[in-house]
Design a protein around this motif. Structure first.
Motif, PDB file in Angstrom:
ATOM      1  N   ALA A  20       0.888  -1.149   0.074  1.00 15.52           N
ATOM      2  CA  ALA A  20      -0.050   0.078  -0.089  1.00 15.52           C
ATOM      3  C   ALA A  20       0.799   1.203   0.086  1.00 15.52           C
ATOM      4  O   ALA A  20       0.689   2.299  -0.861  1.00 15.52           O
ATOM      5  CB  ALA A  20      -0.892   0.106   1.274  1.00 15.52           C
ATOM      6  N   VAL A  21       2.034   1.082   0.623  1.00 17.36           N
ATOM      7  CA  VAL A  21       2.834   2.334   0.962  1.00 17.36           C
ATOM      8  C   VAL A  21       3.415   2.631  -0.502  1.00 17.36           C
ATOM      9  O   VAL A  21       3.546   3.763  -0.894  1.00 17.36           O
ATOM     10  CB  VAL A  21       3.716   2.241   2.232  1.00 17.36           C
ATOM     11  N   GLN A  22       3.946   1.432  -1.025  1.00 20.24           N
ATOM     12  CA  GLN A  22       4.723   1.633  -2.415  1.00 20.24           C
ATOM     13  C   GLN A  22       3.521   2.225  -3.273  1.00 20.24           C
ATOM     14  O   GLN A  22       4.175   3.017  -4.172  1.00 20.24           O
ATOM     15  CB  GLN A  22       5.097   0.424  -2.823  1.00 20.24           C
ATOM     16  N   ALA A  23       2.474   1.848  -3.521  1.00 17.24           N
ATOM     17  CA  ALA A  23       1.433   2.017  -4.482  1.00 17.24           C
ATOM     18  C   ALA A  23       0.943   3.440  -4.428  1.00 17.24           C
ATOM     19  O   ALA A  23       0.746   4.198  -5.338  1.00 17.24           O
ATOM     20  CB  ALA A  23       0.327   1.144  -4.329  1.00 17.24           C
ATOM     21  N   LEU A  24       0.758   3.717  -3.120  1.00 20.98           N
ATOM     22  CA  LEU A  24       0.000   5.192  -3.115  1.00 20.98           C
ATOM     23  C   LEU A  24       1.270   6.135  -3.126  1.00 20.98           C
ATOM     24  O   LEU A  24       1.081   7.209  -3.304  1.00 20.98           O
ATOM     25  CB  LEU A  24      -0.699   5.081  -1.788  1.00 20.98           C
ATOM     26  N   GLY A  25       2.405   5.743  -2.607  1.00 16.54           N
ATOM     27  CA  GLY A  25       3.558   6.678  -2.574  1.00 16.54           C
ATOM     28  C   GLY A  25       3.883   6.845  -4.153  1.00 16.54           C
ATOM     29  O   GLY A  25       4.103   8.333  -4.442  1.00 16.54           O
ATOM     30  N   ALA A  26       3.556   6.106  -5.004  1.00 14.06           N
ATOM     31  CA  ALA A  26       3.862   6.103  -6.782  1.00 14.06           C
ATOM     32  C   ALA A  26       2.820   7.309  -6.918  1.00 14.06           C
ATOM     33  O   ALA A  26       3.133   8.110  -7.851  1.00 14.06           O
ATOM     34  CB  ALA A  26       3.605   4.964  -7.219  1.00 14.06           C
ATOM     35  N   LEU A  27       1.580   7.168  -6.443  1.00 16.60           N
ATOM     36  CA  LEU A  27       0.488   8.219  -6.926  1.00 16.60           C
ATOM     37  C   LEU A  27       1.066   9.457  -6.431  1.00 16.60           C
ATOM     38  O   LEU A  27       0.889  10.386  -7.351  1.00 16.60           O
ATOM     39  CB  LEU A  27      -0.908   7.839  -6.398  1.00 16.60           C
ATOM     40  N   VAL A  28       1.350   9.508  -5.168  1.00 14.35           N
ATOM     41  CA  VAL A  28       1.642  11.156  -4.630  1.00 14.35           C
ATOM     42  C   VAL A  28       2.720  11.517  -5.318  1.00 14.35           C
ATOM     43  O   VAL A  28       3.096  12.661  -5.761  1.00 14.35           O
ATOM     44  CB  VAL A  28       1.907  11.002  -3.294  1.00 14.35           C
ATOM     45  N   GLN A  29       3.741  10.669  -5.622  1.00 13.71           N
ATOM     46  CA  GLN A  29       4.960  11.190  -6.507  1.00 13.71           C
ATOM     47  C   GLN A  29       4.824  11.438  -7.819  1.00 13.71           C
ATOM     48  O   GLN A  29       5.191  12.707  -8.463  1.00 13.71           O
ATOM     49  CB  GLN A  29       6.115  10.026  -6.310  1.00 13.71           C
ATOM     50  N   GLY A  30       3.733  10.763  -8.544  1.00 14.37           N
ATOM     51  CA  GLY A  30       3.727  11.349  -9.893  1.00 14.37           C
ATOM     52  C   GLY A  30       2.786  11.927 -10.105  1.00 14.37           C
ATOM     53  O   GLY A  30       2.296  12.959 -11.233  1.00 14.37           O
ATOM     54  N   HIS A  31       1.760  12.481  -9.273  1.00 10.00           N
ATOM     55  CA  HIS A  31       0.461  13.099  -9.374  1.00 10.00           C
ATOM     56  C   HIS A  31       0.150  13.870  -8.008  1.00 10.00           C
ATOM     57  O   HIS A  31      -0.865  13.733  -7.535  1.00 10.00           O
ATOM     58  CB  HIS A  31      -0.773  12.345  -9.816  1.00 10.00           C
ATOM     59  N   PRO A  32       1.273  14.766  -7.716  1.00 11.28           N
ATOM     60  CA  PRO A  32       1.072  15.545  -6.467  1.00 11.28           C
ATOM     61  C   PRO A  32      -0.019  16.405  -6.284  1.00 11.28           C
ATOM     62  O   PRO A  32      -0.550  16.813  -5.248  1.00 11.28           O
ATOM     63  CB  PRO A  32       2.516  16.034  -5.956  1.00 11.28           C
ATOM     64  N   ASP A  33      -0.655  16.862  -7.383  1.00 11.52           N
ATOM     65  CA  ASP A  33      -1.682  17.654  -7.428  1.00 11.52           C
ATOM     66  C   ASP A  33      -3.052  17.034  -7.720  1.00 11.52           C
ATOM     67  O   ASP A  33      -4.033  17.772  -7.887  1.00 11.52           O
ATOM     68  CB  ASP A  33      -1.450  18.871  -8.705  1.00 11.52           C
TER      69      ASP A  33
END
Length: 227
Positions: free
Chosen positions: A162-175
């Motif tokens: 979960a941390v990895q998947a959601l971290g990728a979301l925040v990193q790629g689409h912070p807005d």
């Protein structure tokens, strides 16, 4: 005769004094031995008490650490239960509508794991969203798929995933409008992993980067629990 008597008296007195001195020396010797034994016994008592105190401190530290881990685990369980209730009741996390696409196959590939997610089939949903992201990496639904993939992994207790998947979301689409909620789930997963420092950092990031949002208010409340 007089000289002889004087000599005998002197010898007797000398012998008496010698005997007295010897007895005094012996008494002192016994007194010194008693004192040394008392000192040694006292040192041993101090050593024993010091060791007992050290062991008591270690035991207390272990008990406090166990208690802290139990509290952390309970917080994580409460967080997960709250998350699942929000999903079932249509409140809070995951409540925002996903985008729609014109390609029916693409939409169906997203809708299938989405339905599994809402039915509580979290492992199947996570696998389905992963497949979708592989098949449609440039889809308008990518952010939503990443969010629900990470949410499914969290609900399935795959906290590292979960941390990895959601971290990728925040990193790629912070807005993205999903980013703040994604970080909330990341923080909850980090609590489950006993990474309180990471959870605190994630919550502080929400407050700093997404002020005024519902997620920021929730993050502030949860930061108080971690202090």
């Amino acid at each position: 005769m007089t000289n002889s008597l004087f000599t005998l008296r002197r010898i007797a007195l000398t012998a008496s004094f010698s005997a007295l001195a010897l007895s005094t020396s012996v008494a002192h010797a016994f007194a010194d031995d008693d004192a040394r034994r008392a000192i040694l016994e006292l040192r041993e008592q101090v050593r024993v008490l010091t060791e007992q105190n050290r062991q008591a401190r270690l035991l207390l530290a272990d008990q406090l650490e166990t208690l802290r881990q139990e509290v952390t685990s309970l917080r994580g369980q409460i967080e997960r239960i709250r998350f699942e209730l929000d999903i079932k009741n249509g409140n809070g996390l995951g409540n925002g509508p996903a985008a729609q696409v014109s390609n029916p196959q693409e939409q169906a590939a997203f809708n299938t794991p989405m339905a599994q997610f809402r039915e509580g089939k979290y492992k199947d949903a996570a696998d389905g969203f992963k497949t979708f992201l592989t098949q449609y990496p440039n889809s308008q639904l990518v952010v939503d798929a990443q969010f629900y993939q990470g949410s499914s992994l969290y609900a399935a207790k795959d906290f590292k995933g979960a941390v990895q998947a959601l971290g990728a979301l925040v990193q790629g689409h912070p807005d993205s409008n999903r980013a703040a909620d994604a970080l909330l789930i990341v923080a909850a997963a980090q609590i489950e992993l006993n990474d309180l420092g990471g959870a605190t950092a994630s919550l502080k990031r929400i407050v700093a980067d997404y002020p005024g949002s519902n997620a920021a208010r929730t993050a502030q409340d949860r930061l108080k629990l971690l202090q």
